[in-house]
Design an enzyme around this catalytic site. Structure first.
Site, PDB file in Angstrom:
ATOM      1  N   GLU A  57      21.116  15.482  27.545  1.00 30.71           N
ATOM      2  CA  GLU A  57      19.897  16.061  26.983  1.00 30.71           C
ATOM      3  C   GLU A  57      18.952  14.975  26.464  1.00 30.71           C
ATOM      4  OE1 GLU A  57      22.715  19.049  27.646  1.00 30.71           O
ATOM      5  OE2 GLU A  57      22.957  17.263  26.406  1.00 30.71           O
ATOM      6  N   HIS A 126      26.614  28.486  21.931  1.00 31.30           N
ATOM      7  CA  HIS A 126      25.723  29.004  22.969  1.00 31.30           C
ATOM      8  C   HIS A 126      24.787  30.093  22.445  1.00 31.30           C
ATOM      9  CE1 HIS A 126      29.018  27.249  25.342  1.00 31.30           C
ATOM     10  NE2 HIS A 126      28.132  27.109  26.313  1.00 31.30           N
TER      11      HIS A 126
END
Length: 334
Positions: A57, A126
């Site tokens: 990321e 998540h």
């Protein structure tokens, strides 16, 4: 269109219109994204316009900052909002500041897309809602749609913006709205008026809220999934509430909020993120500062709990119908 299809349509439209638009991220190319938001785009536009990245990321966002400074309009995808933290320094230290540090010589016209919030029983890795972190960063815009129509129009506006935009997509309503009761099936967007999404180009200006229900008794501020939950409760109780979908947190349509609260005299804020330091606290402060002499009751917040996001108790963690109903009844009695 459902929201996934609307997002795909927005990306397809911008890839067609602007040769500087590129899409990058984990699995966005050949696979078409874990939620299929980029399905078919690499096949249509080629591997130099839509391409996969390593699982990094920090690298994804850092590369996008460089692309923006070079003159491209990158749209990096972070597969889940929970994974954006490794790239946070690149957003804070580079993307948000490059215009100011370079005295306008360089910009970061990048749109960071990321699924966020609950809806898939993903738990604390998540399902997080970290929007308040980005609303705190000067130089970054934060957008959260609640319908397919808004998702496409806002995403196009975000891609065309010369500043970095964090574009959070509520997973719970990717495939359809629901009636606010989490134990019932998701309703198809085809039966929802907000599903009428033009195939062609259109944009929705960032910083403009949408009054989805007009009322006189109380103002309800929400965004993303919580717009649908709040509407369901208001309709079920038959309350004359004005429900405002903020759509854009930064820039914020404070004028719409102020006008509504001055009219109703009451304000309830609903969001999925944890309560402490959530964006609802900023909204509450703004309403108090601007509408104090018009308030007939304290501003009230209905939010997620100050706990790690639970897997099995996701629906209990959500600000659901019971908690919103209780809050509405309380604020109307004060």
């Amino acid at each position: 269109m459902n929201m996934i299809e609307a997002i795909n349509s927005a990306l397809d439209t911008m890839l067609d219109r602007d040769p500087d638009v590129v899409i990058l991220g984990e699995d966005v190319g050949y696979f078409g994204g874990v939620f299929r938001a980029t399905a078919g785009l690499q096949e249509k536009h080629g591997k130099t316009r839509v391409f996969d990245s390593p699982i990094s990321e920090n690298g994804i966002i850092g590369v996008a900052v460089g692309m923006g400074a070079y003159g491209l309009r990158p749209v990096p995808e972070i597969q889940f909002a929970d994974y954006i933290y490794p790239g946070l320094d690149q957003i804070v230290s580079e993307a948000a500041r490059i215009r100011y540090r370079s005295v306008g010589q360089f910009i970061a016209p990048m749109t960071i897309r990321s699924p966020y919030g609950g809806g898939i029983f993903g738990g604390q890795t998540h399902s997080q809602s970290p929007e308040s972190l980005f609303t705190h960063m000067s130089g970054v815009k934060t957008v959260i749609p609640s319908t397919p129509y808004d998702a496409k129009g806002l995403l196009i506006a975000a891609i065309e913006c010369d500043d970095p935009v964090v574009f959070f997509e509520p997973k719970r309503i990717y495939n359809g709205p629901f009636d606010g009761h989490y134990d019932r099936p998701v309703q198809p967007w085809a039966k929802h008026p907000a599903s009428d999404v033009p195939k062609d180009y259109y944009r929705i200006e960032l910083g403009k809220a949408n009054i989805v229900r007009v009322g006189e008794a109380v103002t309800v501020l929400a965004y993303g999934t919580m717009v649908h939950v709040a509407l369901a409760v208001v309709e079920e109780l038959g309350i004359d509430a004005e429900v405002i979908d903020l759509r854009s947190l930064v820039p914020l349509d404070i004028e719409a909020i102020e006008t509504s609260v001055r009219k109703t005299g009451r304000c309830m804020i609903v969001h999925e993120a944890t309560r402490t330091s959530g964006f609802g606290a900023e909204l509450s402060a703004l309403v108090q500062e601007r509408c104090f002499y018009h308030l007939e009751a304290p501003v009230i917040r209905v939010t997620g709990f100050d706990t790690p996001y639970p897997h099995s108790l996701e629906w209990a963690y959500f600000p659901g119908p019971i908690r919103i109903k209780t809050a509405l009844e309380k604020i109307l009695k004060d």
